[in-house]
Design an enzyme around this catalytic site. Sequence first.
Site, PDB file in Angstrom:
ATOM      1  N   ASN A   1      17.460  68.179 120.704  1.00 17.05           N
ATOM      2  CA  ASN A   1      17.059  69.568 120.464  1.00 17.05           C
ATOM      3  C   ASN A   1      17.854  70.225 119.340  1.00 17.05           C
ATOM      4  O   ASN A   1      17.287  70.895 118.473  1.00 17.05           O
ATOM      5  CB  ASN A   1      17.202  70.399 121.747  1.00 17.05           C
ATOM      6  CG  ASN A   1      16.352  69.852 122.877  1.00 17.05           C
ATOM      7  OD1 ASN A   1      15.529  68.968 122.663  1.00 17.05           O
ATOM      8  ND2 ASN A   1      16.563  70.373 124.082  1.00 17.05           N
TER       9      ASN A   1
ATOM     10  N   SER B   1     -19.967  69.606  85.345  1.00 18.16           N
ATOM     11  CA  SER B   1     -20.908  69.608  86.461  1.00 18.16           C
ATOM     12  C   SER B   1     -21.711  68.321  86.397  1.00 18.16           C
ATOM     13  O   SER B   1     -21.985  67.805  85.319  1.00 18.16           O
ATOM     14  CB  SER B   1     -21.822  70.829  86.334  1.00 18.16           C
ATOM     15  OG  SER B   1     -23.069  70.550  86.945  1.00 18.16           O
TER      16      SER B   1
ATOM     17  N   GLN C   1       7.874  70.924 118.657  1.00 12.90           N
ATOM     18  CA  GLN C   1       7.700  69.736 117.830  1.00 12.90           C
ATOM     19  C   GLN C   1       6.556  69.919 116.820  1.00 12.90           C
ATOM     20  O   GLN C   1       6.572  69.340 115.737  1.00 12.90           O
ATOM     21  CB  GLN C   1       7.409  68.569 118.770  1.00 12.90           C
ATOM     22  CG  GLN C   1       6.898  67.324 118.180  1.00 12.90           C
ATOM     23  CD  GLN C   1       6.963  66.198 119.199  1.00 12.90           C
ATOM     24  OE1 GLN C   1       8.046  65.777 119.579  1.00 12.90           O
ATOM     25  NE2 GLN C   1       5.821  65.744 119.660  1.00 12.90           N
TER      26      GLN C   1
ATOM     27  N   TYR D   1      14.595  75.195 124.434  1.00 18.68           N
ATOM     28  CA  TYR D   1      13.683  74.284 123.748  1.00 18.68           C
ATOM     29  C   TYR D   1      12.444  73.994 124.600  1.00 18.68           C
ATOM     30  O   TYR D   1      12.519  73.853 125.814  1.00 18.68           O
ATOM     31  CB  TYR D   1      14.402  72.963 123.414  1.00 18.68           C
ATOM     32  CG  TYR D   1      13.487  71.960 122.739  1.00 18.68           C
ATOM     33  CD1 TYR D   1      13.280  72.006 121.365  1.00 18.68           C
ATOM     34  CD2 TYR D   1      12.794  71.002 123.477  1.00 18.68           C
ATOM     35  CE1 TYR D   1      12.418  71.118 120.737  1.00 18.68           C
ATOM     36  CE2 TYR D   1      11.925  70.104 122.854  1.00 18.68           C
ATOM     37  CZ  TYR D   1      11.734  70.169 121.491  1.00 18.68           C
ATOM     38  OH  TYR D   1      10.890  69.298 120.879  1.00 18.68           O
TER      39      TYR D   1
ATOM     40  N   GLU E   1      -9.482  77.237  90.972  1.00 17.06           N
ATOM     41  CA  GLU E   1     -10.208  77.427  92.238  1.00 17.06           C
ATOM     42  C   GLU E   1      -9.498  76.726  93.398  1.00 17.06           C
ATOM     43  O   GLU E   1      -9.398  77.266  94.500  1.00 17.06           O
ATOM     44  CB  GLU E   1     -11.638  76.890  92.109  1.00 17.06           C
ATOM     45  CG  GLU E   1     -12.498  77.708  91.174  1.00 17.06           C
ATOM     46  CD  GLU E   1     -13.828  77.022  90.900  1.00 17.06           C
ATOM     47  OE1 GLU E   1     -14.840  77.489  91.418  1.00 17.06           O
ATOM     48  OE2 GLU E   1     -13.852  76.005  90.176  1.00 17.06           O
TER      49      GLU E   1
ATOM     50  N   THR F   1      -8.833  98.867  86.721  1.00 10.98           N
ATOM     51  CA  THR F   1      -8.638  99.218  88.134  1.00 10.98           C
ATOM     52  C   THR F   1     -10.025  99.131  88.747  1.00 10.98           C
ATOM     53  O   THR F   1     -11.020  99.407  88.055  1.00 10.98           O
ATOM     54  CB  THR F   1      -8.061 100.640  88.319  1.00 10.98           C
ATOM     55  OG1 THR F   1      -9.023 101.574  87.845  1.00 10.98           O
ATOM     56  CG2 THR F   1      -6.757 100.847  87.579  1.00 10.98           C
ATOM     57  N   HIS F   2     -10.102  98.701  89.993  1.00  7.64           N
ATOM     58  CA  HIS F   2     -11.394  98.446  90.645  1.00  7.64           C
ATOM     59  C   HIS F   2     -12.236  97.449  89.840  1.00  7.64           C
ATOM     60  O   HIS F   2     -13.460  97.496  89.896  1.00  7.64           O
ATOM     61  CB  HIS F   2     -12.190  99.737  90.840  1.00  7.64           C
ATOM     62  CG  HIS F   2     -11.375 100.869  91.395  1.00  7.64           C
ATOM     63  ND1 HIS F   2     -11.313 101.168  92.735  1.00  7.64           N
ATOM     64  CD2 HIS F   2     -10.549 101.754  90.781  1.00  7.64           C
ATOM     65  CE1 HIS F   2     -10.515 102.198  92.922  1.00  7.64           C
ATOM     66  NE2 HIS F   2     -10.020 102.572  91.760  1.00  7.64           N
TER      67      HIS F   2
ATOM     68  N   SER G   1       6.432  62.448 117.821  1.00 10.63           N
ATOM     69  CA  SER G   1       6.264  63.106 116.514  1.00 10.63           C
ATOM     70  C   SER G   1       6.476  62.131 115.369  1.00 10.63           C
ATOM     71  O   SER G   1       6.550  62.532 114.213  1.00 10.63           O
ATOM     72  CB  SER G   1       7.241  64.282 116.397  1.00 10.63           C
ATOM     73  OG  SER G   1       8.546  63.884 116.747  1.00 10.63           O
TER      74      SER G   1
ATOM     75  N   LYS H   1       6.657  71.067 112.626  1.00 21.90           N
ATOM     76  CA  LYS H   1       6.896  70.353 111.371  1.00 21.90           C
ATOM     77  C   LYS H   1       5.667  70.217 110.464  1.00 21.90           C
ATOM     78  O   LYS H   1       5.776  70.486 109.262  1.00 21.90           O
ATOM     79  CB  LYS H   1       7.556  68.998 111.658  1.00 21.90           C
ATOM     80  CG  LYS H   1       9.064  69.184 111.917  1.00 21.90           C
ATOM     81  CD  LYS H   1       9.747  67.969 112.484  1.00 21.90           C
ATOM     82  CE  LYS H   1       9.479  67.776 113.953  1.00 21.90           C
ATOM     83  NZ  LYS H   1       9.983  68.882 114.813  1.00 21.90           N
TER      84      LYS H   1
ATOM     85  N   LYS I   1     -21.396  72.792  81.434  1.00 24.04           N
ATOM     86  CA  LYS I   1     -20.396  73.515  82.212  1.00 24.04           C
ATOM     87  C   LYS I   1     -18.975  72.995  82.065  1.00 24.04           C
ATOM     88  O   LYS I   1     -18.743  71.792  81.981  1.00 24.04           O
ATOM     89  CB  LYS I   1     -20.768  73.440  83.697  1.00 24.04           C
ATOM     90  CG  LYS I   1     -22.058  74.188  84.004  1.00 24.04           C
ATOM     91  CD  LYS I   1     -21.808  75.499  84.668  1.00 24.04           C
ATOM     92  CE  LYS I   1     -21.557  75.295  86.143  1.00 24.04           C
ATOM     93  NZ  LYS I   1     -21.281  76.555  86.795  1.00 24.04           N
TER      94      LYS I   1
ATOM     95  N   ASN J   1     -15.930  73.942  84.511  1.00 25.07           N
ATOM     96  CA  ASN J   1     -15.582  74.763  85.673  1.00 25.07           C
ATOM     97  C   ASN J   1     -14.069  74.832  85.859  1.00 25.07           C
ATOM     98  O   ASN J   1     -13.383  73.826  85.688  1.00 25.07           O
ATOM     99  CB  ASN J   1     -16.217  74.173  86.934  1.00 25.07           C
ATOM    100  CG  ASN J   1     -17.736  74.159  86.840  1.00 25.07           C
ATOM    101  OD1 ASN J   1     -18.318  75.068  86.257  1.00 25.07           O
ATOM    102  ND2 ASN J   1     -18.346  73.127  87.372  1.00 25.07           N
TER     103      ASN J   1
HETATM  104  N1  ARG Z   1      10.587  65.163 118.459  1.00 19.93           N
HETATM  105  C1  ARG Z   1      11.169  66.344 118.987  1.00 19.93           C
HETATM  106  C2  ARG Z   1      10.840  67.548 118.062  1.00 19.93           C
HETATM  107  O1  ARG Z   1      10.380  67.306 116.986  1.00 19.93           O
HETATM  108  C3  ARG Z   1      12.645  66.197 119.094  1.00 19.93           C
HETATM  109  C4  ARG Z   1      13.256  66.964 120.211  1.00 19.93           C
HETATM  110  C5  ARG Z   1      12.785  66.453 121.506  1.00 19.93           C
HETATM  111  N2  ARG Z   1      13.529  67.039 122.578  1.00 19.93           N
HETATM  112  C6  ARG Z   1      13.167  66.870 123.862  1.00 19.93           C
HETATM  113  N3  ARG Z   1      13.906  67.425 124.744  1.00 19.93           N
HETATM  114  N4  ARG Z   1      12.131  66.169 124.194  1.00 19.93           N
HETATM  115  O2  ARG Z   1      11.016  68.677 118.403  1.00 19.93           O
END
Ligand code: ARG
Length: 442
Positions: free
Chosen positions: A95, A262, A307, A302, A275, A140-141, A10, A310, A268, A270
Amino acid sequence: MKNFEQFIGSFSFDGRLAEIDIIVSIAHVKMLVKTRIINSYEGKKIVAGLASILKDLKKGWKIPKEEDIHFAVEKELIRRIGAVGGKMHTARSRNDQVATDLRLYIKDAAKTIENLLKDFQKILVKKANDNIDVIMPGFTHLQPAQPILAAHYLLAYVHMFQRDKERLEDCYKRVDFLPLGSAALAGTSFKIDRLYTAKFLGFKNISENSLDGVSDRDFAIEFVFCMSVISLHLTRFCEEIILWMNPEFGYISINDKFTSGSSIMPQKRNPDCAEVIRGKSGRIFGDLTALFTIVKSLPLAYNRDLQEDKPPVFDAFDNIKMCLEVMNDMIASLKFVKENTLKGTEKGFIAATEIADYLARNNVPFRTAHSIVRDIVLYCKRHSKNLSGLSICEFKKFSPIFKKDIFKYLNAKHIVDMKISYGSTSKKSIVKQIENIKRKLK
Ligand code: ARG
């Protein structure tokens, strides 16, 4: 696949947890010293090593790549202070470490968004105050319904964002639990002091169950849900900005820097910022769906799937932060074109309800009054007239109850002033509403 480690790792996205990860480790090591699991000489060495990494990171130095940020910090520590650095990982696992890091990250992120929401509310309240006499059609609407104060319209959003703030505060309560000390899943045989670590890191509570501690991601889902509702509210506001800017309405203008031209049509301007904010909802709702799907059906405790939690958290936070920053500036520049908003109240027989109420106040059952006024409107349409273009004789043809004073009730300002029920659109109600909100925003 050559780079298998990169695939299961990660590091490409959890680098932004680096500083938090080090602070969590410092807290953990201090706790290990306090509980005499490691001696204070070793503890000091580790903390100094971690502090030196932190200092270098703050200076812009990049930590060498590893499978994830936790391994990267540990390996760098051992490079700097030797094998003793490996004692840092006593009585914990990645973990509980990653769950702790993410909670700390979200606690901070929630405060950042709360502050932006509060700034936004203040801008809206000021706008409402500055435009307290601007009258516009309420819909409304998306059909003209009744005249309202522009301030009333703006304050509706202040209330939405107030709920968003409160929702975040509530979410924060459940984020504010320290999972560290859950270790891999079963807890640890070391006599750790989790309350000490919690206090050091500013967590209000510690998790009660180590299996839940390492596998729970509700807090992340709730946070991204909060981001999603903010995004949803922003799409409603932006949609209206886009509409009100269309020359068909012409109710508002915003600073040119929030629009773009534009490449082909020279005339224009915009409303791109509005948006883009509206469009960002797609990815933010997607982030929420991603989290739901990642956690769905996962057996305890876990699993590496977690992972993947994130990127959606970071993405939702980054994008809402940007949206609110842009929105704050854009709305600060908003100007009402009050001739046009007032003109808007002359279309669509917007006084009709008031005429029905007039009859109802004079003892006509409201349902009957409703049908009389519906006939008046049909008559107007047929003769291409508006309500104020009718003569008193014409009114009387529909009901003898109408007196000359009926014309007063066709005036948008008068209609607005008459709405005195709590929470309504009269200036008096709006002034009260502003006072109440200002108290909340202090
Ligand atoms: N990089 C992992 C995560 O973001 C960390 C935990 C990894 N734990 C494991 N038992 N491999 O969740």
